[in-house]
Design an enzyme around this catalytic site. Structure first.
Site, PDB file in Angstrom:
ATOM      1  N   TYR A 143     -63.276  51.308  62.356  1.00  0.00           N
ATOM      2  CA  TYR A 143     -62.629  50.141  61.743  1.00  0.00           C
ATOM      3  C   TYR A 143     -63.399  48.855  62.022  1.00  0.00           C
ATOM      4  O   TYR A 143     -63.300  47.890  61.271  1.00  0.00           O
ATOM      5  CB  TYR A 143     -61.205  49.975  62.280  1.00  0.00           C
ATOM      6  CG  TYR A 143     -60.150  50.708  61.494  1.00  0.00           C
ATOM      7  CD1 TYR A 143     -60.220  52.076  61.322  1.00  0.00           C
ATOM      8  CD2 TYR A 143     -59.081  50.017  60.928  1.00  0.00           C
ATOM      9  CE1 TYR A 143     -59.252  52.751  60.613  1.00  0.00           C
ATOM     10  CE2 TYR A 143     -58.101  50.684  60.224  1.00  0.00           C
ATOM     11  CZ  TYR A 143     -58.193  52.048  60.070  1.00  0.00           C
ATOM     12  OH  TYR A 143     -57.229  52.706  59.372  1.00  0.00           O
ATOM     13  N   LYS A 190     -63.424  64.763  67.566  1.00  0.00           N
ATOM     14  CA  LYS A 190     -64.253  65.675  66.766  1.00  0.00           C
ATOM     15  C   LYS A 190     -65.526  65.919  67.575  1.00  0.00           C
ATOM     16  O   LYS A 190     -66.644  65.602  67.160  1.00  0.00           O
ATOM     17  CB  LYS A 190     -64.524  65.047  65.375  1.00  0.00           C
ATOM     18  CG  LYS A 190     -65.104  66.013  64.357  1.00  0.00           C
ATOM     19  CD  LYS A 190     -64.137  67.057  63.848  1.00  0.00           C
ATOM     20  CE  LYS A 190     -64.868  68.046  62.951  1.00  0.00           C
ATOM     21  NZ  LYS A 190     -64.029  69.179  62.522  1.00  0.00           N
ATOM     22  N   ASP A 222     -59.068  68.157  62.967  1.00  0.00           N
ATOM     23  CA  ASP A 222     -58.628  69.010  61.849  1.00  0.00           C
ATOM     24  C   ASP A 222     -57.572  70.001  62.323  1.00  0.00           C
ATOM     25  O   ASP A 222     -56.552  70.224  61.666  1.00  0.00           O
ATOM     26  CB  ASP A 222     -59.827  69.721  61.176  1.00  0.00           C
ATOM     27  CG  ASP A 222     -60.776  70.375  62.162  1.00  0.00           C
ATOM     28  OD1 ASP A 222     -60.665  70.126  63.389  1.00  0.00           O
ATOM     29  OD2 ASP A 222     -61.648  71.145  61.715  1.00  0.00           O
ATOM     30  N   ASP A 246     -54.729  56.611  62.716  1.00  0.00           N
ATOM     31  CA  ASP A 246     -54.166  56.101  61.460  1.00  0.00           C
ATOM     32  C   ASP A 246     -53.654  57.280  60.625  1.00  0.00           C
ATOM     33  O   ASP A 246     -52.523  57.281  60.138  1.00  0.00           O
ATOM     34  CB  ASP A 246     -55.250  55.332  60.699  1.00  0.00           C
ATOM     35  CG  ASP A 246     -54.745  54.793  59.372  1.00  0.00           C
ATOM     36  OD1 ASP A 246     -53.639  54.256  59.342  1.00  0.00           O
ATOM     37  OD2 ASP A 246     -55.480  54.927  58.366  1.00  0.00           O
ATOM     38  N   ASP A 250     -49.455  58.829  60.134  1.00  0.00           N
ATOM     39  CA  ASP A 250     -48.786  58.989  58.839  1.00  0.00           C
ATOM     40  C   ASP A 250     -48.254  60.408  58.690  1.00  0.00           C
ATOM     41  O   ASP A 250     -47.147  60.631  58.202  1.00  0.00           O
ATOM     42  CB  ASP A 250     -49.756  58.710  57.672  1.00  0.00           C
ATOM     43  CG  ASP A 250     -49.722  57.252  57.209  1.00  0.00           C
ATOM     44  OD1 ASP A 250     -49.469  56.372  58.063  1.00  0.00           O
ATOM     45  OD2 ASP A 250     -49.945  56.993  56.013  1.00  0.00           O
TER      46      ASP A 250
HETATM   47  C1  IPM Z   1     -51.743  51.064  59.545  1.00  0.00           C
HETATM   48  C2  IPM Z   1     -52.268  50.679  58.198  1.00  0.00           C
HETATM   49  C3  IPM Z   1     -53.454  49.755  58.376  1.00  0.00           C
HETATM   50  C4  IPM Z   1     -54.522  50.533  59.146  1.00  0.00           C
HETATM   51  C5  IPM Z   1     -54.029  49.175  57.094  1.00  0.00           C
HETATM   52  C6  IPM Z   1     -52.990  48.490  56.255  1.00  0.00           C
HETATM   53  C7  IPM Z   1     -55.186  48.244  57.378  1.00  0.00           C
HETATM   54  O1  IPM Z   1     -52.585  51.810  57.454  1.00  0.00           O
HETATM   55  O2  IPM Z   1     -51.376  50.147  60.312  1.00  0.00           O
HETATM   56  O3  IPM Z   1     -51.664  52.248  59.841  1.00  0.00           O
HETATM   57  O4  IPM Z   1     -55.292  51.283  58.550  1.00  0.00           O
HETATM   58  O5  IPM Z   1     -54.586  50.358  60.353  1.00  0.00           O
HETATM   59 MG    MG Z   2     -51.968  53.642  58.399  1.00  0.00          MG
END
Ligand code: IPM
Ligand code: MG
Length: 355
Positions: A143, A190, A222, A246, A250
């Site tokens: 990032y 990884k 993975d 990240d 999710d």
């Molecule tokens: C998160 C989001 C952010 C990230 C984006 C919006 C920049 O997806 O906080 O998980 O990738 O960190």
């Molecule tokens: Mg995110």
């Protein structure tokens, strides 16, 4: 006690959900005798529209002078054509970095009342449900590495760099969290491909020596992605890099029924933290009283716990959320048969009332 909270509502559903979180915070203040002072400030698309840049210096100043930051969400299609550093998302990365918030704490808990909203077969959760914390490194890795294109624009690159110190401090944060939980850390990397993962793993091993009670294992990313949906109950604390965290957070969020349920805390070496839901700005439902405010409300609970050391107040919010869910109230994203559909505003009211 008095606390100063910088409020960055942001874009899309940001203002909808932040309003409910502030309502809950105010109710906590009334009940427990605290005063919260809010400093509303702009970031993301809202700031681009108002002053032409995603993270104005003044916003940064307001955040730095506060005891914590509450953030809704940033971004939306309106600003999608802007270049990398001009995008709303740049505000989020800028805030995380400027405030030194290297540890992102993302708990994923499957509430009993939401078992129906979980997309996994019930028998997969038999071992013990889902109660994990993803500890994501937040101010390093791919990032924040150098990126660019060659002159002809035919190739592009993003650089993944980690220093030992960056790995050490997030590992320490993860082990500390695990000590207060089930004392198990799964470090996700990884290692079979990436040199930075080999550094990562060796530093994590080093840190682990200071935590003899912790059971540590390593997993390739993975495999971790697969294990999360095949044997989710094996995890306690997942320690991982910025990008892997990240993605995996999710994925973990979906197991809890909806990404609309997941709070997060971004913390560093001081008490100042940034608290935000894991989900994005959902521009398609903005301003329609449809968004689920629970992730933001639960983020406020994390604020009370981590930045203000108000444990019973934090517990009270979490218990109120559980009561509302047990009462059968659901926003659209977590709605299932026989449950009562409520809007953003009513969900906020219900939590406040149950405090
Ligand atoms: C998160 C989001 C952010 C990230 C984006 C919006 C920049 O997806 O906080 O998980 O990738 O960190
Ligand atoms: Mg995110």
């Amino acid at each position: 006690m008095d606390f100063k909270v910088a409020v960055v509502a942001g874009d899309g559903i940001g203002p909808d959900i932040v309003k409910q979180a502030v309502k809950v915070l105010d109710t906590v203040g009334d009940k427990f005798g605290h005063q919260f002072e809010y400093n509303y400030t702009l970031a993301g698309g809202a700031a681009i529209d108002a002053v032409g840049e995603p993270l104005p210096e003044e916003t940064l100043q307001v955040c730095k002078e506060s005891d914590s930051v509450l953030l809704g969400a940033v971004g939306g299609p309106k600003w999608d054509d802007l270049g990398g550093n001009q995008r709303p998302e740049a505000a989020l990365l800028g805030l995380r970095s400027a405030l030194g918030l290297y540890a992102n704490v993302r708990p994923a808990v499957l509430h009993d009342a939401l078992k129906d909203a979980c997309p996994l077969k019930p028998e997969l959760l038999e071992e013990g449900g889902l109660d994990i914390v993803v500890m994501r490194e937040l101010t390093g890795g791919i990032y924040f590495g150098e990126r660019g294109r060659n002159e002809e624009g035919e190739t592009a690159f993003d650089t993944l760099v980690y220093s030992k110190e960056e790995v050490r401090r997030i590992a320490v944060a993860a082990f500390d969290v695990a000590m207060k939980r089930n004392k198990k850390v799964t470090s996700v990397d990884k290692h079979n491909i990436l040199e930075s993962s080999r550094l990562w793993r060796s530093v994590v091993e080093e840190v682990a020596k200071d935590y003899p009670e912790i059971q540590l294992n390593h997993m390739y990313v993975d495999n971790a992605a697969m294990q999360l949906v095949s044997r989710p109950s094996q995890f306690d604390v997942i320690l991982t890099t910025n990008m892997f965290g990240d993605i995996l957070s999710d994925e973990a969020s979906m197991i809890t029924g909806s990404i609309g349920m997941l709070p997060s805390a971004s913390i560093g070496s001081s008490k100042l933290g940034l608290y935000e839901p894991v989900h994005g700005s959902a521009p398609d439902i903005a301003g329609q009283d449809k968004a689920n405010p629970l992730a933001t409300i639960l983020s406020v609970a994390m604020m009370l716990r981590y930045s203000f050391n108000l444990q019973k107040e934090a517990d009270a919010i979490e218990e109120a959320v559980t009561k509302v869910l047990d009462g059968g109230f659901r926003t659209g994203d977590i709605l299932s048969n026989g449950m009562k559909l409520v809007g953003t505003e009513e969900m906020g009211d219900l939590v406040a009332k149950n405090l």
